[in-house]
Design a protein around this motif. Sequence first.
Motif, PDB file in Angstrom:
ATOM      1  N   LEU A  22       0.867  -1.180   0.000  1.00  0.00           N
ATOM      2  CA  LEU A  22       0.000   0.000   0.000  1.00  0.00           C
ATOM      3  C   LEU A  22       0.900   1.225   0.000  1.00  0.00           C
ATOM      4  O   LEU A  22       1.553   1.525   0.993  1.00  0.00           O
ATOM      5  N   THR A  23       0.948   1.877  -1.145  1.00  0.00           N
ATOM      6  CA  THR A  23       1.802   3.046  -1.347  1.00  0.00           C
ATOM      7  C   THR A  23       0.947   4.295  -1.342  1.00  0.00           C
ATOM      8  O   THR A  23      -0.097   4.344  -2.001  1.00  0.00           O
ATOM      9  N   VAL A  24       1.362   5.303  -0.606  1.00  0.00           N
ATOM     10  CA  VAL A  24       0.634   6.568  -0.547  1.00  0.00           C
ATOM     11  C   VAL A  24       1.446   7.647  -1.252  1.00  0.00           C
ATOM     12  O   VAL A  24       2.621   7.870  -0.926  1.00  0.00           O
ATOM     13  N   LEU A  25       0.810   8.309  -2.229  1.00  0.00           N
ATOM     14  CA  LEU A  25       1.400   9.490  -2.861  1.00  0.00           C
ATOM     15  C   LEU A  25       0.850  10.712  -2.140  1.00  0.00           C
ATOM     16  O   LEU A  25      -0.365  10.895  -2.063  1.00  0.00           O
ATOM     17  N   ILE A  26       1.740  11.522  -1.608  1.00  0.00           N
ATOM     18  CA  ILE A  26       1.311  12.676  -0.818  1.00  0.00           C
ATOM     19  C   ILE A  26       2.040  13.914  -1.296  1.00  0.00           C
ATOM     20  O   ILE A  26       3.133  13.839  -1.864  1.00  0.00           O
ATOM     21  N   GLY A  27       1.425  15.046  -1.071  1.00  0.00           N
ATOM     22  CA  GLY A  27       2.010  16.315  -1.476  1.00  0.00           C
ATOM     23  C   GLY A  27       0.940  17.381  -1.490  1.00  0.00           C
ATOM     24  O   GLY A  27      -0.251  17.079  -1.398  1.00  0.00           O
ATOM     25  N   SER A  28       1.348  18.612  -1.611  1.00  0.00           N
ATOM     26  CA  SER A  28       0.398  19.714  -1.644  1.00  0.00           C
ATOM     27  C   SER A  28      -0.312  19.745  -2.987  1.00  0.00           C
ATOM     28  O   SER A  28       0.027  19.006  -3.920  1.00  0.00           O
ATOM     29  N   SER A  29      -1.311  20.596  -3.106  1.00  0.00           N
ATOM     30  CA  SER A  29      -2.052  20.734  -4.355  1.00  0.00           C
ATOM     31  C   SER A  29      -1.106  21.129  -5.494  1.00  0.00           C
ATOM     32  O   SER A  29      -0.266  22.014  -5.331  1.00  0.00           O
ATOM     33  N   GLY A  30      -1.233  20.434  -6.631  1.00  0.00           N
ATOM     34  CA  GLY A  30      -0.375  20.718  -7.772  1.00  0.00           C
ATOM     35  C   GLY A  30       0.951  19.977  -7.765  1.00  0.00           C
ATOM     36  O   GLY A  30       1.795  20.207  -8.639  1.00  0.00           O
ATOM     37  N   ALA A  31       1.135  19.067  -6.802  1.00  0.00           N
ATOM     38  CA  ALA A  31       2.404  18.336  -6.713  1.00  0.00           C
ATOM     39  C   ALA A  31       2.552  17.286  -7.807  1.00  0.00           C
ATOM     40  O   ALA A  31       3.655  16.812  -8.078  1.00  0.00           O
ATOM     41  N   GLY A  32       1.419  16.881  -8.433  1.00  0.00           N
ATOM     42  CA  GLY A  32       1.471  15.884  -9.504  1.00  0.00           C
ATOM     43  C   GLY A  32       0.929  14.522  -9.108  1.00  0.00           C
ATOM     44  O   GLY A  32       0.988  13.568  -9.890  1.00  0.00           O
ATOM     45  N   LYS A  33       0.358  14.425  -7.911  1.00  0.00           N
ATOM     46  CA  LYS A  33      -0.115  13.132  -7.388  1.00  0.00           C
ATOM     47  C   LYS A  33      -1.231  12.539  -8.244  1.00  0.00           C
ATOM     48  O   LYS A  33      -1.147  11.391  -8.701  1.00  0.00           O
ATOM     49  N   SER A  34      -2.291  13.307  -8.435  1.00  0.00           N
ATOM     50  CA  SER A  34      -3.441  12.799  -9.187  1.00  0.00           C
ATOM     51  C   SER A  34      -3.093  12.575 -10.654  1.00  0.00           C
ATOM     52  O   SER A  34      -3.590  11.636 -11.283  1.00  0.00           O
TER      53      SER A  34
END
Length: 310
Positions: free
Chosen positions: A29-41
């Motif tokens: 289970l990997t979580v991609l995290i970052g602020s808005s605009g970081a490229g996660k989605s």
Amino acid sequence: MIEISEVSKSFNGWQAVSELSLTIKEGELTVLIGSSGAGKSTMLKLLNRLLEPDSGSIRLHGQNILEYSPQQLRRRIGYAIQSVGLFPHWTVEQNIGAVPVLLKWPKARIVERVSELLELLQLAPEKFRHRYPHQLSGGQQQRVGVARALAADPDLLLMDEPFGALDPVTRASLQQELANIQALSGKTIVLVTHDIEEALALGQRIVLMDQGRIVQQGAPRDFLLAPANDLVREFVGQSDAGIRLLGLDKIADRVRRQPAIPGEPIRSSDTLRQALSVFITRRVQSLPVVDERGQPAGVLHFADLLEPPR
């Protein structure tokens, strides 16, 4: 399982993902995290070809995903999003069974699978299978969305801020259910969030992104004990690092096998962070502990919170 190699994606000159390389292990289970605009989605959409990369490659089980048709790929990948996107004029059963119907599963198998998933997500099949989305609460709709993503037993489950719009109690409940599903099924899950608490609670590995690049990746404890730079320190909240570290360990890891003592017990499956709250509110030095069956499991002392993890 997933090999992302130097993938880039831009929109009108804005670099959403920049030469990103990442390997996601099977069953992780990997979580991609970052602020808005970081490229996660954006990265999540590249994985199931809702977007195509400008350069680089993505391989699933060793095969480039461009060798699949988008339809073939998405039938192997479950996708759950914050807005749920249930079909309003379909019942819960029809929504969950949408992909199995496309895959031409036998009707009896679809009915069985729907029942299995509803039970797994704490929705009584006889009560909910014939309801429509407008007859469900927000948390129930989100559960159905997760069930739909899991319906065809996909190789990979992608989740984009799936619990972001829910109240804290419902959100915590669904986070726990997702952790249980992952533990029971061994599914490979990639979850996007901006919430560090959610990332620490769910992620076996956390990947922090900024401006389309990976800033740091590793186990939750790595982020709290060895942040790579000031950006990571700020994101994880260094002043709360000690409290958050307690949230990574269970009471079962520190409980002493001693005879039961008086008082309302805490559960061995709770976190040390939860135990700290009880210690402070009750103003005691020791707490009785019970296991998942409610049987005495020993005693937790306040000093045990300071012990290193076993």
